[in-house]
Write an enzyme that holds these catalytic residues in place. Sequence first.
Site, PDB file in Angstrom:
ATOM      1  N   HIS A 159       0.818  -1.220   0.000  1.00  0.00           N
ATOM      2  CA  HIS A 159       0.000   0.000   0.000  1.00  0.00           C
ATOM      3  C   HIS A 159       0.853   1.272   0.000  1.00  0.00           C
ATOM      4  CE1 HIS A 159       0.562   0.026   4.488  1.00  0.00           C
ATOM      5  NE2 HIS A 159       0.489   1.337   4.294  1.00  0.00           N
ATOM      6  N   ASP A 181      -0.828  -7.455   1.439  1.00  0.00           N
ATOM      7  CA  ASP A 181      -0.140  -6.159   1.552  1.00  0.00           C
ATOM      8  C   ASP A 181       1.358  -6.366   1.798  1.00  0.00           C
ATOM      9  OD1 ASP A 181       0.320  -3.466   1.708  1.00  0.00           O
ATOM     10  OD2 ASP A 181      -0.514  -3.216   3.725  1.00  0.00           O
ATOM     11  N   SER A 193       4.486   2.068   8.460  1.00  0.00           N
ATOM     12  CA  SER A 193       4.007   1.094   7.481  1.00  0.00           C
ATOM     13  C   SER A 193       5.154   0.508   6.676  1.00  0.00           C
ATOM     14  CB  SER A 193       3.004   1.749   6.525  1.00  0.00           C
ATOM     15  OG  SER A 193       1.800   2.035   7.176  1.00  0.00           O
TER      16      SER A 193
END
EC number: 3.4.21.21
Length: 447
Positions: free
Chosen positions: A233, A282, A384
């Site tokens: 992502h 992801d 992330s």
Amino acid sequence: MLSQAWALALLCFLLSLWGSLPAVFLPQEQALSILHRPRRANGFLEELLPGSLERECREELCSFEEAHEIFRNEERTRQFWVSYNDGDQCASSPCQNGGSCEDQLRSYICFCPDGFEGRNCETDKQSQLICANDNGGCEQYCGADPGAGRFCWCHEGYALQADGVSCAPTVEYPCGKIPVLEKRNGSKPQGRIVGGHVCPKGECPWQAMLKLNGALLCGGTLVGPAWVVSAAHCFERLRSRGNLTAVLGEHDLSRVEGPEQERRVAQIIVPKQYVPGQTDHDVALLQLAQPVALGDHVAPLCLPDPDFADQTLAFVRFSAVSGWGQLLERGVTARKLMVVLVPRLLTQDCLQQSRQRPGGPVVTDNMFCAGYSDGSKDACKGDSGGPHATRFRGTWFLTGVVSWGEGCAAAGHFGIYTRVSRYTAWLRQLMGHPPSRQGFFQVPLLP
């Protein structure tokens, strides 16, 4: 004449006794009913004689004190007393496989020979040496052979030692080791991003910082000199790969400290099954244009064997998450690299949390949850793509990728991580046979 009178008197006395003899003997049933040996007091003459085991304790019932008078030794008396008063619990030879028995009061103890254990030495330790039982005792990987039983093996860069369980590095900077700590002869794992602590310089050597146009984009994990694992992502809105770089050896963003190595990203590879805007699959693999130089502040994290990750690492309670993300929800970005230890949740607890959010992201088998229900420690925006690293017997392994969550350390919510074991084969295949040209690629996952 006198002698005749004495003889007659003796004869009369014997005849009188003959009539009373039958009363001395009891019928059989009466005799059996009183086969009980009473304890009697020693007579005057017996008290003058030295103690006799046969007389005192076999013919009669003796006390502990009387037995002690015979043995004149506390330990020998107690050994005799346990057997005398309780019976010999070792009489039935309960210890198996050559074990030796020691009698106890209403019990016994077996002393087992090497290789056996259990109450009666009935368990062959070798038969219990299986991978499902404490990883088979192996330091890293455990395998099973139908004929030879379990065997241990090691990650690339390590060699199995003579003991058959230990792994020793064969290269200067093996994966999963922290060089600055190894040179200090070891240290405690980092202490307990949001609610975390500064990771001391060099103690998160696999942490990568991904920069877009010079600004922090996401985190990543070095798994080889030219390879970084991150989250898919992070690259959804990427317009130009040419402005994307990865920095290794970074610690304090406010100044140059020396160990930093910045490389241009040549390839971005995501699973073809990943759908932008969704949370499943992801994960991303980045190839650097030039490999980094491994050293005291730059070292890779081990990409574990899937079975080892699912059957052993998944049951390690705490793992480390690191990054330069926001220190608080809507807060400022961390200046120094932060690290936090988070507990891993059971799958059913993770799924239950997912069901409590109608219309929210769904937790799939390709994910797992970790964190604190009170929201005290968590990953946040900017973390992330960073590592969820798990330590097992002195070596660190990549078990997850920081993926998504609802807020930063929000009470009642946990962080969601991509389960790396689901993608190990895909990652290894790409690292061994990468695309022949540079760019952004969507590669199908392996069946």
